[in-house]
Write a protein that holds these residues in place. Structure first.
Motif, mmCIF file in Angstrom:
data_model
loop_
_atom_site.group_PDB
_atom_site.id
_atom_site.type_symbol
_atom_site.label_atom_id
_atom_site.label_comp_id
_atom_site.label_asym_id
_atom_site.label_seq_id
_atom_site.Cartn_x
_atom_site.Cartn_y
_atom_site.Cartn_z
ATOM 1 N N PHE A 1 0.920 -1.313 0.018
ATOM 2 C CA PHE A 1 -0.035 -0.081 -0.135
ATOM 3 C C PHE A 1 0.885 1.325 -0.013
ATOM 4 C CE2 PHE A 1 -2.718 3.015 2.414
ATOM 5 C CZ PHE A 1 -3.782 3.280 1.290
ATOM 6 N N THR A 2 1.956 1.322 0.747
ATOM 7 C CA THR A 2 2.860 2.582 0.713
ATOM 8 C C THR A 2 3.506 2.533 -0.662
ATOM 9 O OG1 THR A 2 3.554 2.026 3.253
ATOM 10 C CG2 THR A 2 5.103 3.311 1.761
ATOM 11 N N GLY A 3 3.915 1.677 -1.306
ATOM 12 C CA GLY A 3 4.451 1.975 -2.574
ATOM 13 C C GLY A 3 3.269 2.358 -3.670
ATOM 14 N N PHE A 4 2.157 1.816 -3.543
ATOM 15 C CA PHE A 4 1.027 1.967 -4.295
ATOM 16 C C PHE A 4 0.645 3.385 -4.004
ATOM 17 C CE2 PHE A 4 -3.615 1.691 -5.179
ATOM 18 C CZ PHE A 4 -3.659 1.276 -6.425
ATOM 19 N N CYS A 5 0.449 3.982 -2.995
ATOM 20 C CA CYS A 5 0.240 5.429 -2.727
ATOM 21 C C CYS A 5 0.896 6.268 -3.264
ATOM 22 C CB CYS A 5 0.170 5.717 -1.205
ATOM 23 S SG CYS A 5 -1.468 4.841 -0.171
ATOM 24 N N GLN A 6 2.093 6.061 -3.579
ATOM 25 C CA GLN A 6 3.133 7.062 -4.333
ATOM 26 C C GLN A 6 2.715 7.485 -5.656
ATOM 27 O OE1 GLN A 6 5.043 8.285 -2.344
ATOM 28 N NE2 GLN A 6 4.353 6.930 -0.779
ATOM 29 N N ARG A 7 1.845 6.480 -6.010
ATOM 30 C CA ARG A 7 1.297 6.444 -7.634
ATOM 31 C C ARG A 7 0.159 7.365 -7.579
ATOM 32 N NH1 ARG A 7 2.315 0.263 -9.838
ATOM 33 N NH2 ARG A 7 4.273 0.248 -9.377
ATOM 34 N N GLY A 8 -0.606 7.750 -6.552
ATOM 35 C CA GLY A 8 -1.600 8.722 -6.548
ATOM 36 C C GLY A 8 -1.256 9.931 -6.102
ATOM 37 N N GLY A 9 -0.445 10.495 -7.077
ATOM 38 C CA GLY A 9 0.085 11.945 -7.193
ATOM 39 C C GLY A 9 1.469 12.381 -6.896
ATOM 40 N N ASN A 10 2.216 11.295 -6.706
ATOM 41 C CA ASN A 10 3.635 11.464 -6.702
ATOM 42 C C ASN A 10 4.534 10.806 -7.606
ATOM 43 O OD1 ASN A 10 6.333 12.001 -5.642
ATOM 44 N ND2 ASN A 10 6.206 10.672 -3.762
ATOM 45 N N THR A 11 4.600 9.532 -7.772
ATOM 46 C CA THR A 11 5.461 9.108 -8.970
ATOM 47 C C THR A 11 4.315 8.654 -10.091
ATOM 48 O OG1 THR A 11 4.950 6.640 -8.012
ATOM 49 C CG2 THR A 11 6.972 7.814 -7.520
ATOM 50 N N GLY A 12 3.000 9.009 -9.868
ATOM 51 C CA GLY A 12 2.074 8.775 -10.905
ATOM 52 C C GLY A 12 1.100 9.967 -10.781
ATOM 53 N N GLU A 13 0.308 9.795 -11.904
ATOM 54 C CA GLU A 13 -0.822 10.856 -12.135
ATOM 55 C C GLU A 13 -2.066 10.744 -11.642
ATOM 56 O OE1 GLU A 13 -1.086 11.870 -15.991
ATOM 57 O OE2 GLU A 13 -1.407 9.666 -16.805
ATOM 58 N N HIS A 14 -2.511 9.632 -10.785
ATOM 59 C CA HIS A 14 -3.621 9.361 -10.198
ATOM 60 C C HIS A 14 -3.935 9.906 -9.000
ATOM 61 C CE1 HIS A 14 -1.321 6.110 -12.501
ATOM 62 N NE2 HIS A 14 -2.479 6.027 -13.051
ATOM 63 N N ALA A 15 -4.162 11.292 -9.060
ATOM 64 C CA ALA A 15 -4.319 12.077 -7.783
ATOM 65 C C ALA A 15 -5.911 12.500 -7.479
ATOM 66 C CB ALA A 15 -3.261 13.350 -8.148
ATOM 67 N N ASP A 16 -6.939 11.810 -8.088
ATOM 68 C CA ASP A 16 -8.206 12.416 -8.069
ATOM 69 C C ASP A 16 -8.926 11.538 -7.070
ATOM 70 O OD1 ASP A 16 -7.607 14.174 -9.937
ATOM 71 O OD2 ASP A 16 -8.262 12.827 -11.697
ATOM 72 N N GLY A 17 -8.411 10.817 -6.018
ATOM 73 C CA GLY A 17 -9.018 10.308 -5.009
ATOM 74 C C GLY A 17 -8.283 8.771 -4.915
ATOM 75 N N TRP A 18 -8.670 8.078 -3.684
ATOM 76 C CA TRP A 18 -8.293 6.920 -3.442
ATOM 77 C C TRP A 18 -9.032 6.147 -2.344
ATOM 78 C CZ3 TRP A 18 -7.017 5.087 1.396
ATOM 79 C CH2 TRP A 18 -6.968 6.246 2.487
ATOM 80 N N GLY A 19 -8.920 4.904 -2.404
ATOM 81 C CA GLY A 19 -9.536 4.013 -1.349
ATOM 82 C C GLY A 19 -8.978 2.714 -1.082
ATOM 83 N N ILE A 20 -9.472 2.315 -0.080
ATOM 84 C CA ILE A 20 -8.994 0.703 0.455
ATOM 85 C C ILE A 20 -10.190 0.054 1.395
ATOM 86 C CG2 ILE A 20 -7.707 1.566 2.379
ATOM 87 C CD1 ILE A 20 -5.739 -0.722 1.747
ATOM 88 N N ALA A 21 -10.247 -1.154 0.931
ATOM 89 C CA ALA A 21 -11.064 -1.945 1.517
ATOM 90 C C ALA A 21 -10.623 -3.162 2.400
ATOM 91 C CB ALA A 21 -12.363 -2.293 1.100
ATOM 92 N N PHE A 22 -10.727 -3.564 3.818
ATOM 93 C CA PHE A 22 -10.329 -4.571 4.332
ATOM 94 C C PHE A 22 -11.367 -5.274 4.813
ATOM 95 C CE2 PHE A 22 -7.461 -0.966 5.071
ATOM 96 C CZ PHE A 22 -6.221 -1.435 4.741
#
Length: 258
Positions: A19-40
């Protein structure tokens, strides 16, 4: 396009590394900065966290990286908005109840002019093509089975339903009811299975290396499904186009093409 992350595990596992690596793609190393979510999933319960902020900047995402939750089935998503405005109701994953179980869904792709007929029990709250597709899948599953069927029966039904949505555009998705995790690829999806003997893994998007041998027991096992590989020193397997896989207890147990 959005990005997907799923974990299906033999024993309750935390997703903090992936999840830590994945989150970087949400606006840091990637352009996917328009929201996020996770379900457990936790047994038949569900913990859901969504945010319209970017995952790389969200205090809630930072909290979850530092306070890991353990689960056998986890679905996460970082969004690049294409259909539907940037808003909390449009953040994936989406959830619905069917047969007394939580169902969780996240989608990567674009479905053009997709407005399927939906009855009153399954209706979208937001304005995304993704949530409409999820509602339609839940509606059609409920029509096909009077009660919760086996994982194999559900997979066979999904094989019939998915092409009807796929016809409208790209339809990469993750779907789980807490017992299994279904993954469908129309354009791009990868997976690996971490199991004994465990080894080192290094994230691509964050300076973090973990020796999973120090953290796991021989009976532990986790399948990780992601749009683009998260690590550069593990062997990832690419899905075939229009391939549907179902994962149970950390393994792909039934592989079919949709």
């Amino acid at each position: 396009m959005c990005q997907l992350l799923g974990l299906n595990c033999a024993t309750p596992t935390d997703a903090s590394f992936s999840f830590t690596g994945f989150c970087q793609r949400g606006g840091n190393t990637g352009e996917h900065a328009d929201g996020w979510g996770i379900a457990f999933f936790e047994g038949r319960g569900l913990r859901l966290f969504v945010d319209h902020q970017s995952a790389a900047r969200s205090p809630m995402a930072e909290f979850l990286q530092k306070y890991p939750l353990k689960s056998k089935n986890i679905i996460a998503h970082v969004r690049k908005a294409t259909i539907g405005e940037v808003a909390l109701e449009n953040a994936h994953p989406f959830t619905r109840e069917l047969w007394g179980r939580h169902w969780v869904f996240a989608h990567n792709g674009d479905l053009k002019d997709y407005f399927p007929p939906l009855h009153s029990h399954f209706r979208p709250i937001g304005s995304t093509d993704s949530e409409r597709a999820f509602c339609w899948l839940m509606q059609e599953l409920s029509k096909s089975h009077a009660s919760l069927p086996s994982t194999e029966e559900l997979t066979l039904t999904l094989r019939e339903l998915v092409p009807q949505v796929r016809h409208f555009g790209s339809f990469n998705f993750l779907l789980s009811n807490g017992e299994a995790l279904w993954a469908h690829c129309s354009t791009k999806l990868h997976y690996l299975v971490r199991q004994h003997p465990f080894a080192l893994a290094t994230l691509m998007d964050h300076d973090w290396t973990v020796n999973f041998a120090d953290l796991n027991h021989p009976g532990d096992r986790a399948a990780v499904i992601v749009t683009t590989p998260l690590t550069h020193n593990e062997t990832w397997t690419a899905f075939e186009p229009d391939e549907l896989k179902v994962f149970v207890d950390g393994l792909p147990v039934l592989e079919k093409t949709a």
